[in-house]
Design an enzyme around this catalytic site. Structure first.
Site, mmCIF file in Angstrom:
data_model
loop_
_atom_site.group_PDB
_atom_site.id
_atom_site.type_symbol
_atom_site.label_atom_id
_atom_site.label_comp_id
_atom_site.label_asym_id
_atom_site.label_seq_id
_atom_site.Cartn_x
_atom_site.Cartn_y
_atom_site.Cartn_z
ATOM 1 N N LEU A 129 1.201 -1.125 0.258
ATOM 2 C CA LEU A 129 -0.215 -0.067 0.124
ATOM 3 C C LEU A 129 0.668 1.338 -0.138
ATOM 4 O O LEU A 129 1.747 1.215 0.307
ATOM 5 C CB LEU A 129 -0.802 0.529 0.996
ATOM 6 C CG LEU A 129 -2.287 -0.811 1.074
ATOM 7 C CD1 LEU A 129 -2.629 -1.309 2.361
ATOM 8 C CD2 LEU A 129 -3.364 -1.004 0.412
ATOM 9 N N ASN A 148 -2.449 -5.954 10.609
ATOM 10 C CA ASN A 148 -1.909 -7.543 9.205
ATOM 11 C C ASN A 148 -1.560 -8.149 9.975
ATOM 12 O O ASN A 148 -1.098 -7.938 11.513
ATOM 13 C CB ASN A 148 -0.689 -6.248 8.593
ATOM 14 C CG ASN A 148 -0.153 -7.884 7.761
ATOM 15 O OD1 ASN A 148 -0.985 -8.067 6.673
ATOM 16 N ND2 ASN A 148 0.697 -8.002 7.252
ATOM 17 N N HIS A 152 1.109 -11.152 10.442
ATOM 18 C CA HIS A 152 2.046 -12.398 9.796
ATOM 19 C C HIS A 152 2.845 -13.299 9.755
ATOM 20 O O HIS A 152 2.554 -13.146 10.773
ATOM 21 C CB HIS A 152 3.660 -10.738 9.422
ATOM 22 C CG HIS A 152 4.582 -10.940 9.188
ATOM 23 N ND1 HIS A 152 4.807 -10.971 7.359
ATOM 24 C CD2 HIS A 152 5.352 -11.721 9.165
ATOM 25 C CE1 HIS A 152 5.630 -11.362 7.177
ATOM 26 N NE2 HIS A 152 6.816 -11.985 7.916
HETATM 27 N N1 LIG Z 1 3.025 0.232 2.913
HETATM 28 C C1 LIG Z 1 2.885 -1.475 3.635
HETATM 29 N N2 LIG Z 1 2.012 -1.921 2.716
HETATM 30 C C2 LIG Z 1 1.769 -3.196 3.094
HETATM 31 C C3 LIG Z 1 2.413 -4.057 4.378
HETATM 32 C C4 LIG Z 1 2.955 -2.704 5.031
HETATM 33 O O1 LIG Z 1 3.816 -3.132 5.851
HETATM 34 N N3 LIG Z 1 2.784 -1.752 4.538
HETATM 35 N N4 LIG Z 1 1.803 -5.554 4.755
HETATM 36 C C5 LIG Z 1 1.604 -6.085 3.602
HETATM 37 C C6 LIG Z 1 1.275 -7.543 4.035
HETATM 38 N N5 LIG Z 1 2.487 -8.495 3.556
HETATM 39 C C7 LIG Z 1 3.041 -8.979 4.486
HETATM 40 O O2 LIG Z 1 2.653 -9.267 5.518
HETATM 41 C C8 LIG Z 1 3.302 -8.122 2.006
HETATM 42 C C9 LIG Z 1 2.248 -8.127 0.700
HETATM 43 C C10 LIG Z 1 2.647 -8.038 0.028
HETATM 44 C C11 LIG Z 1 4.074 -8.108 -0.773
HETATM 45 C C12 LIG Z 1 4.317 -7.687 -1.753
HETATM 46 O O3 LIG Z 1 6.085 -8.646 -2.520
HETATM 47 N N6 LIG Z 1 3.501 -7.717 -2.856
HETATM 48 C C13 LIG Z 1 4.111 -7.744 -4.483
HETATM 49 C C14 LIG Z 1 3.079 -8.694 -5.311
HETATM 50 C C15 LIG Z 1 2.693 -9.631 -4.431
HETATM 51 C C16 LIG Z 1 1.856 -10.488 -5.080
HETATM 52 O O4 LIG Z 1 1.329 -10.190 -6.107
HETATM 53 O O5 LIG Z 1 1.881 -11.454 -5.402
HETATM 54 C C17 LIG Z 1 3.725 -6.261 -4.483
HETATM 55 O O6 LIG Z 1 2.192 -5.556 -4.769
HETATM 56 O O7 LIG Z 1 4.213 -5.411 -5.629
HETATM 57 C C18 LIG Z 1 5.059 -7.653 1.006
HETATM 58 C C19 LIG Z 1 4.018 -8.126 1.687
HETATM 59 C C20 LIG Z 1 -0.256 -5.736 3.281
HETATM 60 N N7 LIG Z 1 0.454 -4.502 2.286
HETATM 61 N N1 LIG Z 2 3.330 -11.291 4.200
HETATM 62 C C1 LIG Z 2 1.775 -11.208 4.606
HETATM 63 C C2 LIG Z 2 0.921 -12.337 4.727
HETATM 64 O O1 LIG Z 2 2.041 -13.756 4.619
HETATM 65 N N2 LIG Z 2 0.175 -13.648 4.861
HETATM 66 C C3 LIG Z 2 0.125 -14.214 5.658
HETATM 67 O O2 LIG Z 2 -0.509 -15.035 4.436
HETATM 68 C C4 LIG Z 2 -2.136 -15.681 5.138
HETATM 69 C C5 LIG Z 2 -2.542 -15.510 4.015
HETATM 70 O O3 LIG Z 2 -3.927 -16.551 4.696
HETATM 71 P P1 LIG Z 2 -5.491 -16.814 4.600
HETATM 72 O O4 LIG Z 2 -5.821 -15.959 3.449
HETATM 73 O O5 LIG Z 2 -5.752 -18.352 4.699
HETATM 74 O O6 LIG Z 2 -5.475 -15.700 5.732
HETATM 75 C C6 LIG Z 2 -1.634 -16.080 6.304
HETATM 76 O O7 LIG Z 2 -1.182 -16.965 6.984
HETATM 77 C C7 LIG Z 2 -1.026 -14.401 6.555
HETATM 78 O O8 LIG Z 2 -0.235 -14.985 7.544
#
Ligand SMILES: Nc1nc2c(c(=O)[nH]1)N[C@@H](CN(C=O)c1ccc(C(=O)N[C@@H](CCC(=O)O)C(=O)O)cc1)CN2
Ligand SMILES: NCC(=O)N[C@@H]1O[C@H](COP(=O)([O-])[O-])[C@@H](O)[C@H]1O
Length: 220
Positions: free
Chosen positions: A100, A114, A116
């Site tokens: 985001l 979130n 993780h």
């Molecule tokens: N600004 C933030 N945005 C999001 C966070 C955050 O902490 N700060 N948490 C994530 C969730 N997340 C890990 O917990 C995470 C989600 C997505 C990615 C990533 O590399 N996404 C790529 C696309 C990947 C895909 O579509 O399969 C991207 O956005 O280009 C890393 C970490 C939610 N957002």
């Molecule tokens: N970086 C974020 C990340 O890896 N999140 C992880 O994605 C899975 C979603 O499962 P779900 O769709 O069954 O809840 C969960 O294990 C969550 O911790």
């Protein structure tokens, strides 16, 4: 005469996939005394299986396909319009896999969490279970944190730990962690929605009653 209960916080859950954490949250929120109500589910992917699960639970659920937007800012603006239209007070990311924008995250500072699949700050990013095994960890787990612009770096609300057992691979370890996720996330959301925890100056402030070191949120 007892005081009327505080109004429930209006929560939106953002997903990208199967939505098992979303289901746990929806089920927990059915309790009459749960301090939050799940009023909207949004997915960045039209094929997110969680959309069907949310609809089956009677929750309005829509896809906002990030591929339909020229850039992150316009996608986030579309999210914002849906959230405002639904009067959302708290955002819960549950397997939402889009980064985001800083502007969106700052607009929701202290109102977006979130989950993780690691004991942050260990193993930020992806493939957390394989990395924990590779590192020889004896403990692993999951973390609920406030979302800040830097990925996986926000102040920690709650954590749950599991043992790493002999013979574990990424799948068996993930299966042990997800059980704790499904317990931890509803408890952490209830804590925040009920006023037991809040973000205060970049740190999580716990209400007096929640400062018990044996609090149920941490378990092995
Ligand atoms: N600004 C933030 N945005 C999001 C966070 C955050 O902490 N700060 N948490 C994530 C969730 N997340 C890990 O917990 C995470 C989600 C997505 C990615 C990533 O590399 N996404 C790529 C696309 C990947 C895909 O579509 O399969 C991207 O956005 O280009 C890393 C970490 C939610 N957002
Ligand atoms: N970086 C974020 C990340 O890896 N999140 C992880 O994605 C899975 C979603 O499962 P779900 O769709 O069954 O809840 C969960 O294990 C969550 O911790």
């Amino acid at each position: 005469m007892s005081a009327s209960p505080a109004p429930k916080k209006r929560v939106a859950i953002l997903i990208s996939g199967r939505g098992s954490n979303m289901v746990s949250l929806i089920e927990a929120a059915r309790a009459p005394d749960y301090p939050a109500e799940i009023v909207l589910v949004l997915a960045n992917r039209p094929d997110a299986a969680g959309l069907t699960r949310a609809q089956a639970a009677g929750i309005p659920a829509r896809a906002i396909d990030h591929k339909g937007f020229a850039d992150r800012a316009s996608f986030d603006a579309a999210l914002q319009a849906e959230l405002e239209g639904a009067g959302i007070e708290l955002i819960v990311l549950a397997g939402f896999m889009r980064i985001l924008t800083d502007a969106f995250v700052e607009a929701w500072a202290g109102r977006m969490i979130n989950i993780h699949p690691s004991l942050l700050p260990l193993f930020k990013g992806t493939h957390t279970h394989a990395r924990a095994l590779e590192a020889g960890m004896r403990l692993h787990g999951c973390t609920v944190h406030y979302v800040v612009p830097e990925l996986d770096a926000g102040p920690i609300v709650a954590q749950a730990a599991v043992p790493v057992l002999p013979g574990d691979d990424a799948e068996t370890l993930a299966a042990r962690v997800i059980v704790q996720e499904h317990r931890l996330y509803p408890a952490a959301l209830a804590l925040i929605a009920g006023g037991g925890a809040a973000l205060d100056g970049g740190r999580v402030r716990l209400a007096e009653a929640e400062r018990d070191p044996g609090a149920a949120l941490l378990s092995l």
